[in-house]
Write a protein that holds these residues in place. Structure first.
Motif, PDB file in Angstrom:
ATOM      1  N   ASP A 218       0.948  -1.250   0.027  1.00 42.30           N
ATOM      2  CA  ASP A 218      -0.037   0.095   0.138  1.00 42.30           C
ATOM      3  C   ASP A 218       0.722   1.365   0.048  1.00 42.30           C
ATOM      4  N   PHE A 219       0.366   2.300  -0.359  1.00 39.56           N
ATOM      5  CA  PHE A 219       1.137   3.699  -0.104  1.00 39.56           C
ATOM      6  C   PHE A 219       1.836   4.255   0.481  1.00 39.56           C
ATOM      7  N   GLY A 220       1.061   3.746   1.924  1.00 37.27           N
ATOM      8  CA  GLY A 220       2.006   3.620   3.525  1.00 37.27           C
ATOM      9  C   GLY A 220       3.441   2.953   3.749  1.00 37.27           C
ATOM     10  N   SER A 221       3.912   2.464   2.404  1.00 39.32           N
ATOM     11  CA  SER A 221       5.117   2.033   2.280  1.00 39.32           C
ATOM     12  C   SER A 221       6.249   3.144   1.675  1.00 39.32           C
ATOM     13  N   TRP A 222       5.619   3.709   0.416  1.00 38.40           N
ATOM     14  CA  TRP A 222       6.095   4.447  -0.632  1.00 38.40           C
ATOM     15  C   TRP A 222       6.099   5.564   0.785  1.00 38.40           C
ATOM     16  N   ARG A 223       5.322   6.048   0.963  1.00 36.92           N
ATOM     17  CA  ARG A 223       4.887   7.132   2.068  1.00 36.92           C
ATOM     18  C   ARG A 223       6.361   7.607   2.792  1.00 36.92           C
ATOM     19  N   ARG A 224       6.469   6.392   3.434  1.00 32.13           N
ATOM     20  CA  ARG A 224       7.281   6.348   5.028  1.00 32.13           C
ATOM     21  C   ARG A 224       9.254   6.569   3.903  1.00 32.13           C
ATOM     22  N   ARG A 225       8.982   5.667   2.661  1.00 32.65           N
ATOM     23  CA  ARG A 225      10.529   5.788   2.080  1.00 32.65           C
ATOM     24  C   ARG A 225      10.307   7.134   1.918  1.00 32.65           C
ATOM     25  N   TYR A 226       9.839   7.637   1.437  1.00 30.06           N
ATOM     26  CA  TYR A 226       9.800   8.987   0.313  1.00 30.06           C
ATOM     27  C   TYR A 226      10.250  10.253   1.698  1.00 30.06           C
ATOM     28  N   GLN A 227       9.344  10.080   2.838  1.00 32.92           N
ATOM     29  CA  GLN A 227      10.014  10.655   3.871  1.00 32.92           C
ATOM     30  C   GLN A 227      10.960  11.101   4.760  1.00 32.92           C
ATOM     31  N   THR A 228      12.058   9.471   4.753  1.00 32.00           N
ATOM     32  CA  THR A 228      13.272   8.659   5.126  1.00 32.00           C
ATOM     33  C   THR A 228      14.204   9.751   3.662  1.00 32.00           C
ATOM     34  N   ARG A 229      13.800   9.359   2.690  1.00 27.13           N
ATOM     35  CA  ARG A 229      14.408  10.110   2.225  1.00 27.13           C
ATOM     36  C   ARG A 229      14.844  12.115   1.846  1.00 27.13           C
ATOM     37  N   GLN A 230      13.435  12.723   2.196  1.00 21.42           N
ATOM     38  CA  GLN A 230      13.264  14.146   2.292  1.00 21.42           C
ATOM     39  C   GLN A 230      14.033  14.205   3.702  1.00 21.42           C
ATOM     40  N   GLN A 231      13.850  13.110   4.937  1.00 27.58           N
ATOM     41  CA  GLN A 231      14.626  13.694   5.908  1.00 27.58           C
ATOM     42  C   GLN A 231      16.566  13.796   5.753  1.00 27.58           C
ATOM     43  N   ALA A 232      16.858  12.623   5.038  1.00 28.81           N
ATOM     44  CA  ALA A 232      17.905  12.974   4.793  1.00 28.81           C
ATOM     45  C   ALA A 232      18.718  13.618   3.335  1.00 28.81           C
ATOM     46  N   PHE A 233      17.433  14.075   2.842  1.00 28.59           N
ATOM     47  CA  PHE A 233      17.949  15.319   2.347  1.00 28.59           C
ATOM     48  C   PHE A 233      18.422  16.518   3.298  1.00 28.59           C
ATOM     49  N   ASP A 234      17.636  16.634   4.161  1.00 27.83           N
ATOM     50  CA  ASP A 234      17.022  17.659   5.142  1.00 27.83           C
ATOM     51  C   ASP A 234      19.535  17.349   6.663  1.00 27.83           C
ATOM     52  N   ASN A 235      19.305  16.052   6.041  1.00 25.77           N
ATOM     53  CA  ASN A 235      20.087  16.680   7.618  1.00 25.77           C
ATOM     54  C   ASN A 235      21.368  16.441   6.635  1.00 25.77           C
ATOM     55  N   ALA A 236      21.405  16.245   5.267  1.00 28.05           N
ATOM     56  CA  ALA A 236      22.805  16.936   4.250  1.00 28.05           C
ATOM     57  C   ALA A 236      22.856  17.879   3.749  1.00 28.05           C
ATOM     58  N   VAL A 237      21.894  18.627   3.498  1.00 30.76           N
ATOM     59  CA  VAL A 237      21.942  19.813   2.927  1.00 30.76           C
ATOM     60  C   VAL A 237      22.160  20.567   4.113  1.00 30.76           C
ATOM     61  N   ALA A 238      21.373  20.997   5.217  1.00 32.94           N
ATOM     62  CA  ALA A 238      21.716  22.147   5.588  1.00 32.94           C
ATOM     63  C   ALA A 238      22.912  22.313   6.567  1.00 32.94           C
ATOM     64  N   PRO A 239      23.504  21.341   7.173  1.00 28.84           N
ATOM     65  CA  PRO A 239      24.462  21.414   7.568  1.00 28.84           C
ATOM     66  C   PRO A 239      25.648  21.818   6.496  1.00 28.84           C
ATOM     67  N   LEU A 240      25.603  21.100   4.913  1.00 25.94           N
ATOM     68  CA  LEU A 240      26.674  21.531   4.243  1.00 25.94           C
ATOM     69  C   LEU A 240      25.968  22.776   3.668  1.00 25.94           C
ATOM     70  N   ARG A 241      25.283  23.596   3.815  1.00 29.87           N
ATOM     71  CA  ARG A 241      24.422  25.038   3.628  1.00 29.87           C
ATOM     72  C   ARG A 241      25.709  25.735   4.463  1.00 29.87           C
ATOM     73  N   ALA A 242      25.228  25.967   6.064  1.00 34.50           N
ATOM     74  CA  ALA A 242      26.028  26.353   6.715  1.00 34.50           C
ATOM     75  C   ALA A 242      27.666  27.132   6.833  1.00 34.50           C
ATOM     76  N   GLN A 243      28.272  25.133   6.563  1.00 38.29           N
ATOM     77  CA  GLN A 243      29.430  25.404   6.349  1.00 38.29           C
ATOM     78  C   GLN A 243      30.462  26.306   4.821  1.00 38.29           C
ATOM     79  N   LEU A 244      29.480  25.981   4.840  1.00 36.91           N
ATOM     80  CA  LEU A 244      29.526  26.786   3.060  1.00 36.91           C
ATOM     81  C   LEU A 244      29.464  28.565   2.538  1.00 36.91           C
ATOM     82  N   ARG A 245      28.965  28.629   4.057  1.00 32.83           N
ATOM     83  CA  ARG A 245      28.385  30.572   3.988  1.00 32.83           C
ATOM     84  C   ARG A 245      29.742  30.484   5.201  1.00 32.83           C
ATOM     85  N   GLN A 246      30.188  29.487   5.738  1.00 36.28           N
ATOM     86  CA  GLN A 246      30.729  30.029   6.844  1.00 36.28           C
ATOM     87  C   GLN A 246      32.383  30.259   6.168  1.00 36.28           C
ATOM     88  N   ALA A 247      32.843  29.376   4.392  1.00 39.80           N
ATOM     89  CA  ALA A 247      33.836  29.383   4.044  1.00 39.80           C
ATOM     90  C   ALA A 247      33.913  30.334   3.755  1.00 39.80           C
TER      91      ALA A 247
END
Length: 249
Positions: A111-140
């Motif tokens: 059912d779609f619930g499985s796909w929803r959880r997978r998509y949201q997991t990818r979104q969380q992974a995007f957040d966890n990777a992009v936000a800190p990198l953005r802050a570090q690049l601003r510092q540089a």
């Protein structure tokens, strides 16, 4: 740096969502950009104006502090793209296929619930990777030059101003994806395709198409989120190419 409103209007993500949900592609980004001015209210206009008009000066970085470069950013991007490729694996796997009178049955459709959880997991992974990198690049960037310090200040304000609205907008993507999933499933049920007797364990064509669309959507969302990173990398490269800009103004 590319303005956030221009990036959103021309976003592959918006166009893809419009196609999958059968919505007027010209309407979706227009609604979003019209609301952009409302989101940047008077309380946020003051720090944004200050960042734009500030003289700016390079910010010192303590010795031994690691700052990212383009090569590191590319490694982060490559890892996120590999994780998107892994989404082609269906959520349900069985070591033994069920049978009916000795004939293998097709695998159950999750059912779609499985796909929803997978998509949201990818979104969380995007957040966890992009936000800190953005802050570090601003510092540089802020450490490179006076102009870099101004650009970093503007990016920081824009991220703060748009973060909540962008998060809410992206949080609605799985619901739009679910509409696409149900439309494909219902269309397949209305006109079922004959099973392949040579490989009964194959996923139905409509589900394979959905998985491909899900991957396209994830790549488009990653591209959308990565725009700020690409702009910071371009600014960082520009300031490094012109070392004279390091002088404090």
């Amino acid at each position: 740096m590319v303005s956030q409103s221009t990036a959103i209007t021309g976003s592959t993500l918006v166009r893809l969502l419009a196609r999958l949900t059968q919505v007027d592609a010209a309407q979706s980004p227009q609604v979003f950009t019209e609301q952009l001015g409302q989101w940047i209210g008077w309380a946020e206009a003051i720090p944004l104006s200050a960042a734009l008009s500030a003289a700016g000066r390079p910010q010192s970085v303590e010795d031994g502090v690691w700052l990212p470069d383009a090569a590191h950013a590319q490694r982060v991007l490559d890892q996120l793209q590999r994780e998107i490729d892994d989404e082609a694996k269906p959520p349900v796997r069985r070591t033994r296929m069920p049978t009916l009178r000795g004939v293998p049955l097709p695998p159950p459709v999750p059912d779609f619930g499985s796909w929803r959880r997978r998509y949201q997991t990818r979104q969380q992974a995007f957040d966890n990777a992009v936000a800190p990198l953005r802050a570090q690049l601003r510092q540089a960037l802020a450490a490179q030059s006076a102009e870099g310090a101004r650009l970093a200040a503007v990016d920081q304000v824009m991220e703060r101003v748009l973060a909540l609205q962008e998060r809410q907008w992206l949080a609605g993507v799985p619901a739009l994806l679910e509409q696409h999933y149900e439309r494909l499933r219902q269309a397949a049920e209305a006109t079922p395709e004959p099973a392949n007797p040579q490989d009964p364990g194959d996923e139905p064509p409509w589900l394979r198409r959905f998985v491909q669309d899900l991957q396209h959507l994830l790549r488009a969302e990653l591209e959308f989120r990565w725009q700020a990173i690409a702009a910071l990398l371009a600014a960082l490269s520009e300031t490094r190419a012109h070392p004279n800009n390091k002088e404090t103004q």
